[in-house]
Design a protein around this motif. Structure first.
Motif, short mmCIF file in Angstrom:
data_model
loop_
_atom_site.label_atom_id
_atom_site.label_comp_id
_atom_site.label_asym_id
_atom_site.label_seq_id
_atom_site.Cartn_x
_atom_site.Cartn_y
_atom_site.Cartn_z
N HIS A 32 39.23 52.53 56.21
CA HIS A 32 40.68 52.46 56.02
C HIS A 32 41.24 51.71 57.22
O HIS A 32 41.07 52.14 58.37
N VAL A 33 41.88 50.59 56.97
CA VAL A 33 42.33 49.71 58.04
C VAL A 33 43.80 49.96 58.37
O VAL A 33 44.65 49.98 57.47
N TYR A 34 44.07 50.14 59.65
CA TYR A 34 45.44 50.27 60.14
C TYR A 34 45.80 48.95 60.80
O TYR A 34 45.21 48.56 61.82
N LEU A 35 46.75 48.25 60.21
CA LEU A 35 47.17 46.94 60.69
C LEU A 35 48.41 47.09 61.55
O LEU A 35 49.40 47.68 61.11
N SER A 48 48.84 44.35 51.52
CA SER A 48 48.89 44.23 50.07
C SER A 48 47.69 43.46 49.54
O SER A 48 47.09 43.83 48.52
N GLY A 49 47.32 42.39 50.23
CA GLY A 49 46.16 41.61 49.82
C GLY A 49 44.88 42.43 49.87
O GLY A 49 44.01 42.30 49.01
N ILE A 50 44.74 43.28 50.88
CA ILE A 50 43.56 44.13 50.99
C ILE A 50 43.51 45.12 49.84
O ILE A 50 42.46 45.34 49.22
N ARG A 51 44.65 45.72 49.52
CA ARG A 51 44.68 46.69 48.42
C ARG A 51 44.37 46.03 47.08
O ARG A 51 43.71 46.63 46.22
N GLN A 52 44.81 44.80 46.90
CA GLN A 52 44.57 44.10 45.64
C GLN A 52 43.09 43.84 45.41
O GLN A 52 42.67 43.66 44.26
N ALA A 57 44.50 50.10 53.18
CA ALA A 57 45.15 49.61 54.39
C ALA A 57 46.53 50.23 54.57
O ALA A 57 47.22 50.51 53.59
N THR A 58 46.90 50.41 55.83
CA THR A 58 48.22 50.91 56.20
C THR A 58 48.82 49.99 57.24
O THR A 58 48.15 49.66 58.24
N ALA A 59 50.05 49.56 57.04
CA ALA A 59 50.74 48.69 57.99
C ALA A 59 51.57 49.55 58.94
O ALA A 59 52.30 50.44 58.51
N VAL A 60 51.45 49.28 60.24
CA VAL A 60 52.19 50.01 61.26
C VAL A 60 52.83 49.01 62.21
O VAL A 60 52.14 48.26 62.90
#
Length: 244
Positions: A32-35, A48-52, A57-60
């Motif tokens: 799980h990537v935290y950006l 969004s691209g990673i989830r697609q 992924a979670t953006a912080v």
């Protein structure tokens, strides 16, 4: 609480940038990537691209030079059952400036972004990894990490400090199972920033003259997978055409 381990990457900007490429590579391995970065719009686009493509992924939004932002980032990332497996400091801010034209504000800004932020990030990453005595901490360096050349003396000063930080952390925390890596990017990355800021130079490098994003990300993953009996602390990456 996430069932998978976490990868925390700060310095994520455009989709065609190293931070985003690292995020995609680590997500492809099930982490799980935290950006983290300062642009919410860019972070959400990458996430969004990673989830697609089936990743997580979670953006912080976070400023690497603000210690409270870094602590908040790792407090979120720490909410995973397997903990933080990878942390990557990918901030690479640069301002070309001849020394006599470099003011204290510019010099301090480069040091804060390239060195002080790495200190905050490195401390938080180690604290997140210590309970499990494992993890890989990456610091992305540059040609300037090893040699100063005008008009980038202030930038080189900051990157040399980052290199020293990485060395000290490797010696202190490797015996605890934490793999600290300093990667010297010795060349121009084939990404959005280079193509927008100096397109003529990019064009002049020709085929094979730039570092490819996916190739760099693959090398980072390979270092994460190294057996602890043969860890790499520092390596340099450059196109085969690049002189050195």
């Amino acid at each position: 609480m996430s069932e998978t381990g976490a990868a925390v990457i700060i310095g994520v900007g455009p989709e065609q940038g190293l931070g985003a490429a690292l995020a995609r590579r680590f997500a492809a391995e099930g982490l799980h990537v935290y950006l983290a970065g300062r642009s919410e719009e860019k972070l959400h686009r990458v996430a969004s691209g990673i989830r697609q493509t089936g990743g997580s992924a979670t953006a912080v939004v976070a400023d690497a030079t603000v210690e409270a932002d870094i602590e908040h980032l790792f407090s979120i990332a720490g909410d995973t059952r397997q903990g933080v497996e990878i942390a990557a400091y990918n901030v690479d801010s640069n301002i070309p400036s001849p020394l006599l034209e470099t003011d204290a504000e510019t010099f301090s800004l480069l040091w804060r972004q390239n060195c002080l932020g790495a200190f905050f990030f490195g401390k938080a990453a180690v604290r997140a990894m210590q309970p499990r005595n494992r993890g890989t901490l990456f610091f992305t360096g540059a040609t300037a990490s090893l040699r100063a050349k005008p008009p980038f003396t202030a930038f080189a000063t900051a990157k040399a400090g980052l290199r020293a930080l990485a060395q000290g952390m490797a010696r202190e925390f490797s015996p605890q199972g934490i793999h600290v890596v300093h990667a010297v990017i010795d060349g121009v990355i084939n990404g959005e920033r280079a193509r927008n800021q100096f397109p003529d130079y990019v064009e002049a490098k020709g085929e094979g003259g730039l570092l490819e994003l996916e190739a760099i990300a693959e090398t980072y993953w390979a270092m994460h997978r190294q057996h602890p009996s043969a860890w790499t602390h520092e390596l340099d990456l450059r196109p085969y055409k690049e002189s050195f």
